[in-house]
Design a protein around this motif. Structure first.
Motif: not given
Lengths: 113, 114
Positions: A33, A35, A42-43, A45, A48, A91, A97-100, A102, A104-106
């Protein structure tokens, strides 16, 4: 295990110039993703990927933004030409793949002057 | 569409004070709910999550309970520390479809003073 790696961390460019951001996701994560996080927000999207396919790019401003994910691994997000309003933190995140799950990079903080 | 509303900051507390950050949501399906934390100069980190009604997510002394009847997911901590100073984001994933897009609130800046 290395996390999601993004580069550069910071970028300052003049308006109308091009800029590119790079992301290396966690090994084995097929979903990637991008963002955008505006100051005080907030970020949101942008795009994806499932492997190398962009499956949701409805929020990507396609007139100036482009992205690619070669071989389903690394990804590059490009802006050409940049505008003042593009100043934000970009970001990258990946998941299995589950979506839960995640990660994130810095982020890359872009300043357009 | 989906949306998340969280209390506006900044929130300033003294060390060992009780913390509550309110979060309410609107979703078309049956969402999973998250709290993310962003420390200065760092990326987002998952703090806790809950995937169904009445679930309680917890981590590092923080807790939040998924309240479907009030569409809320308030973050609480009994005794905050200086190291908890960060921006906290409430977020959801609407699991009604296959799109795993995270929808975030605007974030709440927490500052804890010694």
């Amino acid at each position: 295990e290395a996390g999601v790696v993004q580069s550069p961390r910071y970028k300052i460019i003049e308006k109308k110039q091009p800029v590119a951001f790079w992301c290396n996701p966690i090994s084995g994560h097929n979903t990637l993703y991008w963002y955008r996080q505006n100051l005080g927000q907030g970020p949101e999207l942008l795009i994806r990927y499932e492997n190398e396919e962009a499956v949701d790019d409805s929020q990507l401003p396609k007139d100036r933004f482009s992205a690619e994910r070669l071989k389903g691994v690394d990804s590059t997000l490009k802006i050409q030409p940049a505008e003042l309003g593009d100043s934000a933190v970009y970001l990258c995140a990946s998941s299995s793949g589950t979506g839960y799950g995640y990660t994130f990079g810095s982020g890359t903080r872009l300043t357009v002057v | 569409g989906d949306s998340v509303t969280q209390m506006e900051g900044p929130v300033t507390l003294s060390e060992e004070a009780f913390l509550t950050i309110n979060c309410t949501y609107t979703a078309t399906g049956y969402p999973s709910l998250f709290w993310y934390v962003q420390y200065p100069g760092e990326g987002l980190q998952l703090l806790l999550k809950a995937t169904k009604a009445d679930d309680k997510g917890s981590n590092k002394g923080f807790e939040a309970t998924y309240r479907k009847e009030t569409t809320s997911f308030h973050l609480e901590k009994g005794s905050v520390q200086v190291s908890d100073s960060a921006v906290y984001f409430c977020a959801l994933v609407d699991s009604g479809g296959s799109n795993y897009k995270l929808t975030f609130g605007k974030g709440t800046l927490l500052t804890v003073n010694p």
